[in-house]
Design a protein around this motif. Structure first.
Motif, PDB file in Angstrom:
ATOM      1  N   LEU A 182       0.600  -1.309   0.047  1.00 46.70           N
ATOM      2  CA  LEU A 182      -0.036  -0.018   0.153  1.00 46.70           C
ATOM      3  C   LEU A 182       1.036   1.224  -0.195  1.00 46.70           C
ATOM      4  N   LEU A 183       1.927   1.216   0.686  1.00 47.61           N
ATOM      5  CA  LEU A 183       3.089   2.377   0.805  1.00 47.61           C
ATOM      6  C   LEU A 183       3.318   2.610  -0.664  1.00 47.61           C
ATOM      7  N   ASP A 184       3.685   1.618  -1.401  1.00 49.73           N
ATOM      8  CA  ASP A 184       4.138   1.695  -2.983  1.00 49.73           C
ATOM      9  C   ASP A 184       3.205   2.123  -3.775  1.00 49.73           C
ATOM     10  N   ARG A 185       2.016   1.999  -3.424  1.00 53.23           N
ATOM     11  CA  ARG A 185       1.023   2.650  -4.367  1.00 53.23           C
ATOM     12  C   ARG A 185       0.833   4.225  -3.630  1.00 53.23           C
ATOM     13  N   ILE A 186       0.982   4.413  -2.488  1.00 52.12           N
ATOM     14  CA  ILE A 186       1.027   5.991  -2.074  1.00 52.12           C
ATOM     15  C   ILE A 186       1.988   6.553  -2.730  1.00 52.12           C
TER      16      ILE A 186
ATOM     17  N   ALA B 211       3.540   5.954  -5.683  1.00 52.95           N
ATOM     18  CA  ALA B 211       3.205   5.875  -7.053  1.00 52.95           C
ATOM     19  C   ALA B 211       2.517   6.961  -7.365  1.00 52.95           C
ATOM     20  N   ALA B 212       1.357   7.220  -6.528  1.00 57.63           N
ATOM     21  CA  ALA B 212       0.322   8.342  -6.791  1.00 57.63           C
ATOM     22  C   ALA B 212       0.902   9.500  -6.469  1.00 57.63           C
ATOM     23  N   MET B 213       2.193   9.630  -5.797  1.00 58.95           N
ATOM     24  CA  MET B 213       2.837  10.878  -5.617  1.00 58.95           C
ATOM     25  C   MET B 213       3.722  11.297  -6.822  1.00 58.95           C
ATOM     26  N   GLY B 214       4.039  10.083  -7.455  1.00 58.73           N
ATOM     27  CA  GLY B 214       4.861  10.200  -8.839  1.00 58.73           C
ATOM     28  C   GLY B 214       6.267   9.899  -8.202  1.00 58.73           C
ATOM     29  N   LEU B 215       6.379   8.978  -7.270  1.00 59.84           N
ATOM     30  CA  LEU B 215       7.667   8.765  -6.635  1.00 59.84           C
ATOM     31  C   LEU B 215       7.845   7.050  -6.369  1.00 59.84           C
TER      32      LEU B 215
ATOM     33  N   GLU C  11      -4.316  13.840   1.496  1.00 59.83           N
ATOM     34  CA  GLU C  11      -4.192  15.201   1.810  1.00 59.83           C
ATOM     35  C   GLU C  11      -2.827  15.599   2.460  1.00 59.83           C
ATOM     36  N   ASP C  12      -2.527  14.604   3.280  1.00 56.78           N
ATOM     37  CA  ASP C  12      -0.815  14.977   3.989  1.00 56.78           C
ATOM     38  C   ASP C  12      -0.055  14.670   2.843  1.00 56.78           C
ATOM     39  N   MET C  13      -0.045  13.812   2.200  1.00 52.98           N
ATOM     40  CA  MET C  13       0.959  13.570   1.084  1.00 52.98           C
ATOM     41  C   MET C  13       0.896  14.717  -0.121  1.00 52.98           C
ATOM     42  N   LYS C  14      -0.129  15.413  -0.151  1.00 58.14           N
ATOM     43  CA  LYS C  14      -0.252  16.447  -0.920  1.00 58.14           C
ATOM     44  C   LYS C  14       0.453  17.732  -0.339  1.00 58.14           C
ATOM     45  N   GLN C  15       0.463  17.853   1.094  1.00 61.26           N
ATOM     46  CA  GLN C  15       1.276  18.818   1.726  1.00 61.26           C
ATOM     47  C   GLN C  15       2.813  18.349   1.448  1.00 61.26           C
ATOM     48  N   VAL C  16       2.943  17.257   1.582  1.00 62.26           N
ATOM     49  CA  VAL C  16       4.562  16.830   1.296  1.00 62.26           C
ATOM     50  C   VAL C  16       4.942  17.265   0.092  1.00 62.26           C
ATOM     51  N   LEU C  17       4.213  17.023  -1.007  1.00 58.27           N
ATOM     52  CA  LEU C  17       4.507  17.372  -2.514  1.00 58.27           C
ATOM     53  C   LEU C  17       4.843  18.724  -2.677  1.00 58.27           C
ATOM     54  N   ARG C  18       3.805  19.529  -1.793  1.00 59.29           N
ATOM     55  CA  ARG C  18       4.047  21.042  -1.887  1.00 59.29           C
ATOM     56  C   ARG C  18       5.223  21.464  -1.463  1.00 59.29           C
ATOM     57  N   ARG C  19       5.508  20.880  -0.400  1.00 57.61           N
ATOM     58  CA  ARG C  19       6.846  21.389   0.214  1.00 57.61           C
ATOM     59  C   ARG C  19       8.025  20.969  -0.627  1.00 57.61           C
ATOM     60  N   LEU C  20       8.081  19.723  -1.079  1.00 59.86           N
ATOM     61  CA  LEU C  20       9.170  19.402  -2.105  1.00 59.86           C
ATOM     62  C   LEU C  20       9.232  20.398  -3.027  1.00 59.86           C
ATOM     63  N   GLN C  21       8.262  20.713  -3.833  1.00 63.53           N
ATOM     64  CA  GLN C  21       8.072  21.500  -4.919  1.00 63.53           C
ATOM     65  C   GLN C  21       8.669  23.039  -4.649  1.00 63.53           C
TER      66      GLN C  21
END
Length: 246
Positions: free
Chosen positions: A121-125, A127-131, A230-240
């Motif tokens: 499941l973590l792998d799928r998360i 992948a959804a993040m593009g990682l 929603e948490d992972m979207k926060q992470v992606l924004r910080r990385l960007q």
């Protein structure tokens, strides 16, 4: 190779060649080189590694050195029941590190964190993040499996957490994601329920940390996947944001 970089390299090589030809005309055929300085010692995880003038005093440890120091660890009683030490996997220069609690049965068998159903499941998360796993680093607070997957005891955490701190000092990620109640409460020294901690930025060892639910919890409570996303979207924004400033 970009055209600008190719042109810069060509110009630099031309300048070096011109300098060497000038030295040759002046009768200097050999250029003495100073001896190489001795290799710097590895920095402790809490030391920046430079003096006030910016001179390097020590260097970053490598993950290989840390793993070698961990060795066949006998620092706490968990060594008696484990099959394999689960050190961590991924990119040694990762911008993003995921920290879980401790290895489970499949991880103990294979020596790799998050390889069971929760790991998939973590792998799928990711992948959804593009990682992918190759782009992040994944590890646990505890490197050995506790009996019957119980929570690690304070003495066990005290013996193992310094290795996590050294891993993070070696990687120097931009962000840590703490997965689940135990990892979050242990790293933050905060017993607030994960339902209140998740999604709120904190720090660990000076690194921004975002708590979220553990993938195993999501398997039992699929409705919580929305909150994790929603948490992972926060992470992606910080990385960007970090990319835009680099």
């Amino acid at each position: 190779m970009p055209d600008q970089l190719r042109n810069d390299l060509r110009e630099a090589l031309a300048q070096v060649r011109s300098l060497l030809e000038d030295l040759q005309l002046r009768g200097l055929s050999d250029v003495p080189l100073p001896p190489l300085p001795p290799e710097l010692p590895a920095c402790p995880s809490h030391v920046l590694g430079v003096d006030e003038g910016g001179t390097a005093l020590c260097r970053r440890e490598t993950l290989e050195e840390i793993q070698a120091d961990l060795g066949d660890c006998r620092r706490c009683p968990l060594c008696q029941g484990r099959k394999t030490i689960v050190f961590g996997v991924g990119n040694p220069n990762a911008r993003l590190v995921f920290v879980g609690e401790a290895p489970g049965r499949e991880e103990d068998e294979r020596g790799v964190p998050f390889v069971g159903e929760a790991g998939r499941l973590l792998d799928r998360i990711l992948a959804a993040m593009g990682l992918s796993r190759d782009e992040v680093y994944i590890c646990n607070v505890e490197k050995c499996r506790p009996p019957n997957n119980r929570d690690p005891l304070p003495a066990e955490v005290a013996a193992c957490e310094p290795f996590l701190q050294r891993q993070l000092a070696a990687i120097r990620p931009r962000i840590i994601v703490a997965l689940g109640t135990f990892a979050t409460q242990t790293l933050l020294q905060d017993q607030t329920p994960i339902s209140r901690l998740r999604g709120e930025w904190r720090e660990y060892q000076g690194i921004p940390l975002l708590p979220t639910y553990h993938p195993a919890y999501l398997l039992r409570n699929p409705a919580a996947k929305r909150e994790v996303w929603e948490d992972m979207k926060q992470v992606l924004r910080r990385l960007q944001e970090g990319n835009s400033h680099s």
